[in-house]
Design a protein around this motif. Structure first.
Motif, PDB file in Angstrom:
ATOM      1  N   TYR A 144     -14.943  -5.904   4.881  1.00  0.00           N
ATOM      2  CA  TYR A 144     -14.477  -7.383   4.577  1.00  0.00           C
ATOM      3  C   TYR A 144     -13.103  -6.980   3.842  1.00  0.00           C
ATOM      4  O   TYR A 144     -12.820  -6.098   2.905  1.00  0.00           O
ATOM      5  CB  TYR A 144     -15.122  -7.979   3.559  1.00  0.00           C
ATOM      6  N   VAL A 145     -11.959  -7.548   4.508  1.00  0.00           N
ATOM      7  CA  VAL A 145     -10.670  -7.474   3.989  1.00  0.00           C
ATOM      8  C   VAL A 145     -10.218  -8.874   3.266  1.00  0.00           C
ATOM      9  O   VAL A 145      -9.875  -9.646   4.108  1.00  0.00           O
ATOM     10  CB  VAL A 145      -9.460  -6.824   4.926  1.00  0.00           C
ATOM     11  N   LEU A 146     -10.147  -8.684   1.972  1.00  0.00           N
ATOM     12  CA  LEU A 146     -10.154 -10.020   1.372  1.00  0.00           C
ATOM     13  C   LEU A 146      -8.771 -10.012   0.088  1.00  0.00           C
ATOM     14  O   LEU A 146      -8.512  -9.200  -0.669  1.00  0.00           O
ATOM     15  CB  LEU A 146     -11.173 -10.075   0.291  1.00  0.00           C
ATOM     16  N   ASP A 147      -8.515 -11.394   0.377  1.00  0.00           N
ATOM     17  CA  ASP A 147      -7.219 -11.685  -0.435  1.00  0.00           C
ATOM     18  C   ASP A 147      -7.548 -11.932  -1.712  1.00  0.00           C
ATOM     19  O   ASP A 147      -8.216 -12.979  -1.805  1.00  0.00           O
ATOM     20  CB  ASP A 147      -6.371 -12.843   0.442  1.00  0.00           C
ATOM     21  N   THR A 148      -7.125 -11.248  -2.810  1.00  0.00           N
ATOM     22  CA  THR A 148      -7.342 -11.613  -4.120  1.00  0.00           C
ATOM     23  C   THR A 148      -5.890 -11.674  -4.763  1.00  0.00           C
ATOM     24  O   THR A 148      -5.957 -11.370  -6.168  1.00  0.00           O
ATOM     25  CB  THR A 148      -8.522 -10.627  -4.871  1.00  0.00           C
ATOM     26  N   SER A 149      -5.070 -12.502  -4.258  1.00  0.00           N
ATOM     27  CA  SER A 149      -3.808 -12.575  -4.883  1.00  0.00           C
ATOM     28  C   SER A 149      -3.893 -13.491  -5.725  1.00  0.00           C
ATOM     29  O   SER A 149      -4.642 -14.503  -5.921  1.00  0.00           O
ATOM     30  CB  SER A 149      -2.912 -12.876  -3.890  1.00  0.00           C
ATOM     31  N   GLY A 150      -2.758 -13.928  -6.662  1.00  0.00           N
ATOM     32  CA  GLY A 150      -2.501 -15.075  -7.822  1.00  0.00           C
ATOM     33  C   GLY A 150      -3.101 -16.402  -7.150  1.00  0.00           C
ATOM     34  O   GLY A 150      -3.611 -17.166  -7.848  1.00  0.00           O
ATOM     35  N   SER A 151      -2.699 -16.668  -5.868  1.00  0.00           N
ATOM     36  CA  SER A 151      -2.979 -18.006  -5.594  1.00  0.00           C
ATOM     37  C   SER A 151      -4.542 -18.296  -5.262  1.00  0.00           C
ATOM     38  O   SER A 151      -4.777 -19.499  -4.823  1.00  0.00           O
ATOM     39  CB  SER A 151      -2.011 -18.050  -4.124  1.00  0.00           C
TER      40      SER A 151
END
Lengths: 260, 434
Positions: free
Chosen positions: A19-26
């Motif tokens: 799993y390659v997951l976006d955990t950016s501020g948005s």
């Protein structure tokens, strides 16, 4: 004659679900919460399947990216037959997906994560983002495309929220039909679970003449089964943006080693 | 996944019955299984996911419906008993619940469950082979034979075969081609569609797994770092090679990974090795009609069963030609006092030895596993053995002194050197080994 109790379990290939997951501020707020719940459900479902899987030893690895990237599964891929608890992620920072691709590339190797004595099956890689890259991912993408594990993997993309870069995610997974775009967080959770289970169980299921292991195929099954609305389709002309080379005919042999 | 059926959900069936869902049991790739109330009894309902009805859902429904109407070919099958009406684009079928004490083959493969004895393994193998004999004999093929289809009782080897939804008249294309790793080479290569001959290949894979806890085609070559679809096609399709092939060890067992095969294989009798070698030979891979038939398996397995003798310590000993042998668990020397000479081979006559119909000359396949004789211990005199006529026919016996006698069904003949009896035109001779 050997005692029945002295025999060991059948050798199985490893099957890795990345799993390659976006955990950016948005992602902050409901989105990160939905992602955490989705991941919790996915890993629970995979754990159940792993316990009675005679075809492959299921492992999971989670890579999060924000300002840079970090393996959430810090000890390498986790064995789903053992105790594995998913830890909730927090949102904050940029969207450095290029860094994630570079890191993933370095671990997709028989000298890194894919080092089992019995070998591995082609991995499943699930990407999720809700925004636009904040680093230069072109070079990292060009490099990872040369990685045979990556090019042969079952790749699926999720474009979440109001303004995800569907072109970028389509480029990464190599086919816009392997991408699902949605703002419906409940649907997202159900889709994540469906594609995780379906992609990791393809080797264990009876096939028809039509069965394929492509991300596109799995996404189409998910859309049919979960009555996904048309708006989730990503309609792009793949030729315009997808620079993935035609799959090279695989001529690997039984003794093949270093290249993997 | 798909919508889960709620407890209390009701659905109508072909036979105009109403099913009420009681509990969720399990979820699989194709759908889920529920405990339901059907005609006042607890049954299982398999309910399909919409996306898993194949390319032609109507034909799939009709096939299951036909199987319901025709009925089960043998008691080993958890056969569809009734089918629901189409409901919201999908349907389900009713079958018996799996009783307790049974586990999926997969659980044996992962050693979560183990057989209680080699005799139980042989009995499981015999039940499997005999079920497929009955199925094939009734004109069906299973088409999708794999490790997920069998529930086995680890104590007594009894077998229940589930997933009978793709069972179809032999030669019918159902769209299903089978599960990877269990398909016959001609199916992997797309040269043919599943039929009873490809069933035989898949069945041999299952039988090898039961005994050796390895997949017969997954030797050293399987251990390649990345098993791409192309390499899988070679391994199971274009270049299949049995890991125990005595002439080509390029796919031989790895000393650590395939230790199970190494230790079990060397103890197997030659005729069992031979039937596995015949099942996975180059010829058997290329020419489906040359694969060992169910009756060949039944003959080899009944002989194997006859040659296993229990030691007093509980261990089982694979005897060879009735020679004295040592128990490799407790070290005790086992003397086999008597043997039963059949026309092709002889078997040890110890407590609970059995003779089956197929061990006595030519027989109708359906009678192959009918019991003919069984060795018993005298109730009031432990150690004194006799052989009981388990068949319905009278035996013509000749005593050690040459006197003719009749042995009625249920009668017992003492084990004495020189007694012989004739059953089904075959003569069985009792001989002392000392």
């Amino acid at each position: 004659m050997p005692s029945i109790n002295s025999l060991t379990d059948v050798p199985r290939k490893e099957l890795h679900v990345f799993y390659v997951l976006d955990t950016s501020g948005s992602m902050a707020g409901q989105k990160i919460s939905a992602l955490n719940h989705a991941m919790e459900e996915c890993t629970e479902a995979l754990k159940t399947l792993a316990k009675s899987n005679g075809d492959a030893k299921l492992k999971v690895a989670v890579l999060e990216f924000n300002s840079g990237c970090k393996w959430v599964t810090i000890n390498g891929p986790e064995d789903l037959e053992e105790d594995f608890e998913y830890e909730y992620l927090k949102a904050g920072g940029l969207t450095d997906i290029g860094a994630a691709l570079k890191e993933l590339n370095s671990k997709l190797s028989r000298h890194a994560f894919l080092n089992s004595m019995t070998g591995a099956l082609m991995p499943v890689i699930i990407f999720m983002t809700d925004g636009y890259a904040t680093d230069d991912y072109d070079k990292a993408l060009a490099e990872i495309r040369q990685n045979r594990w990556f090019s042969r993997a079952t790749k699926i993309g999720f474009a979440l929220g109001d303004s995800p870069d569907v072109k970028m995610i389509s480029e990464i997974v190599g086919n816009s039909e392997a991408v699902i775009k949605t703002t419906d967080l409940d649907l997202f959770k159900r889709l994540m679970r469906f594609v995780s289970v379906t992609a990791s169980m393809l080797v264990s299921q009876s096939h028809t003449t039509e069965t394929e292991s492509s991300g596109r195929h799995i996404v189409s099954l998910a859309k049919e089964d979960l009555n996904v609305p048309q708006s989730a389709n990503v309609q792009l002309n793949d030729n315009q943006y997808n620079k993935e080379p035609d799959p090279v005919p695989d001529n690997s042999t039984w003794d093949d080693d270093d290249e993997w | 996944m798909s919508e889960i059926l709620e407890s209390g959900y009701k659905v109508k069936t072909l036979f105009k019955e109403e099913i009420t869902v009681k509990d969720f049991i399990a979820e699989g790739g194709q759908g889920a299984v529920y405990k339901v109330d059907y005609r006042g009894e607890e049954k299982a309902l398999k309910w399909y996911k919409k996306g898993s009805l194949g390319n032609n859902p109507e034909a799939f429904y009709e096939n299951v419906k036909n199987n319901v109407l025709k009925g089960s070919p043998s008691e080993e099958f958890l056969w569809p008993l009734d089918i629901t009406e189409w409901t919201d684009g999908t349907f389900g079928y009713v079958m018996d619940l799996r009783p307790s004490g049974y586990a999926e083959i997969t659980q044996f493969m992962l050693t979560h469950v183990r057989f209680s004895s080699y005799r139980a393994i042989i009995d499981a193998a015999l039940h499997i082979v005999s079920a497929f004999r009955a199925l094939h004999n009734a004109g069906y093929s299973y088409q999708d034979l794999n490790d997920g289809n069998f529930f086995i009782n680890w104590q007594n080897g009894k077998v229940l075969i589930c997933d009978n939804d793709n069972v179809a008249p032999d030669g019918t294309e159902t769209g299903i081609i089978g599960k990877p790793r269990y398909m016959a080479p001609e199916i992997v290569l797309g040269k043919n569609k599943p039929d009873s001959l490809s069933d035989r290949f898949s069945m041999s894979i299952i039988l090898y797994i039961l005994f050796c806890l390895n997949h017969p085609l997954e030797g050293k070559r399987y251990l390649v770092a990345g098993l791409t679809p192309e390499l899988q096609e070679k391994l199971y399709g274009s270049e299949p090679l049995f890991m125990m092939d005595p002439e080509n060890d390029s796919n031989g067992p790895h000393p650590v990974v395939h230790k199970n095969s190494i230790v079990v294989w060397q103890c197997l009798p030659d005729y069992i090795k031979k039937i596995f070698l015949d099942s996975f030979s180059k010829k058997a891979c290329e020419k489906p009609s040359s694969r060992p038939k169910e009756i060949d398996w039944i003959k080899a397995l009944t002989r194997f069963r006859s040659e296993i003798v229990p030691c007093t310590c509980g261990n089982e000993i694979f005897t060879k030609e009735n020679e004295p042998c040592k128990c490799d668990s407790c070290g005790k020397v086992i003397n086999i006092a008597f043997k039963l000479e059949l026309s092709e081979y002889s078997i040890p006559a110890v407590k609970d030895s059995r003779i089956y119909r197929c061990q006595l000359g030519v027989c109708d396949e359906k009678d192959a596993l009918s019991p003919v004789a069984r060795v018993l211990e005298k109730r009031d005199a432990p150690g004194v053995l006799g052989i009981k006529n388990m068949s319905e026919n009278r035996w013509d016996a000749v005593t050690s002194k040459g006197m003719a006698k009749k042995v009625a069904s249920g009668d017992v003949v003492p084990l004495k050197n020189g007694i012989r009896f004739t059953v089904f035109d075959e003569t069985v001779m009792i001989k002392s080994n000392n």
